[in-house]
Design an enzyme around this catalytic site. Structure first.
Site, PDB file in Angstrom:
ATOM      1  N   CYS A  83      17.660  54.995  30.754  1.00  0.00           N
ATOM      2  CA  CYS A  83      18.915  54.708  31.101  1.00  0.00           C
ATOM      3  C   CYS A  83      18.612  53.557  32.199  1.00  0.00           C
ATOM      4  CB  CYS A  83      19.890  55.485  31.355  1.00  0.00           C
ATOM      5  SG  CYS A  83      19.637  56.887  32.958  1.00  0.00           S
ATOM      6  N   ARG A  84      19.702  53.339  33.163  1.00  0.00           N
ATOM      7  CA  ARG A  84      19.623  52.507  34.396  1.00  0.00           C
ATOM      8  C   ARG A  84      19.113  53.035  35.217  1.00  0.00           C
ATOM      9  NH1 ARG A  84      22.908  51.610  38.517  1.00  0.00           N
ATOM     10  NH2 ARG A  84      24.420  52.838  37.658  1.00  0.00           N
TER      11      ARG A  84
END
Length: 114
Positions: A83-84
């Site tokens: 993810c981020r």
């Protein structure tokens, strides 16, 4: 005051170096898994995915993951997730393991791929 700043800078450098070295083994393992045909899954939003993602990744947002497990194939197939920043991929990792996926590698943040 000056010595305090120097100590703080040294400690920050040690911390950042330790973080980078901890990510390296996960990154290397993620590359090996993907090279061996693990499914690479981006669990960010479609908007984040459209703005940029890792080559070959599929986008299944973490909030949709439970309803879209069939897109990952059999639970025995290896999956690499990211993810981020690592929070959503940690949630995705937990969900996948609870649903019987045995080979789940959490890359954490997309930036760890490089």
């Amino acid at each position: 005051m000056k010595s305090t700043l120097v100590v703080a800078a040294v400690l920050a450098g040690v911390f950042l170096g330790a973080c980078a070295s901890q990510q390296r083994p996960v990154r290397d393992e993620a590359h090996r898994w993907v090279d061996a045909e693990a499914t690479l899954v981006d669990v960010r939003t479609p908007e984040e995915f459209a703005a940029g993602h890792l080559p070959g990744a599929v986008n299944i947002p973490v909030d949709d993951l439970a309803q879209r497990l069939e897109e990952l194939g059999a639970p025995a197939k290896p999956v690499v997730i990211y993810c981020r920043s690592g929070g959503r991929s940690a949630r995705a990792e937990q969900l996948l393991k609870e649903r019987g996926f045995q080979q789940v590698l959490n890359l954490g943040p997309m930036s760890a791929w490089e």
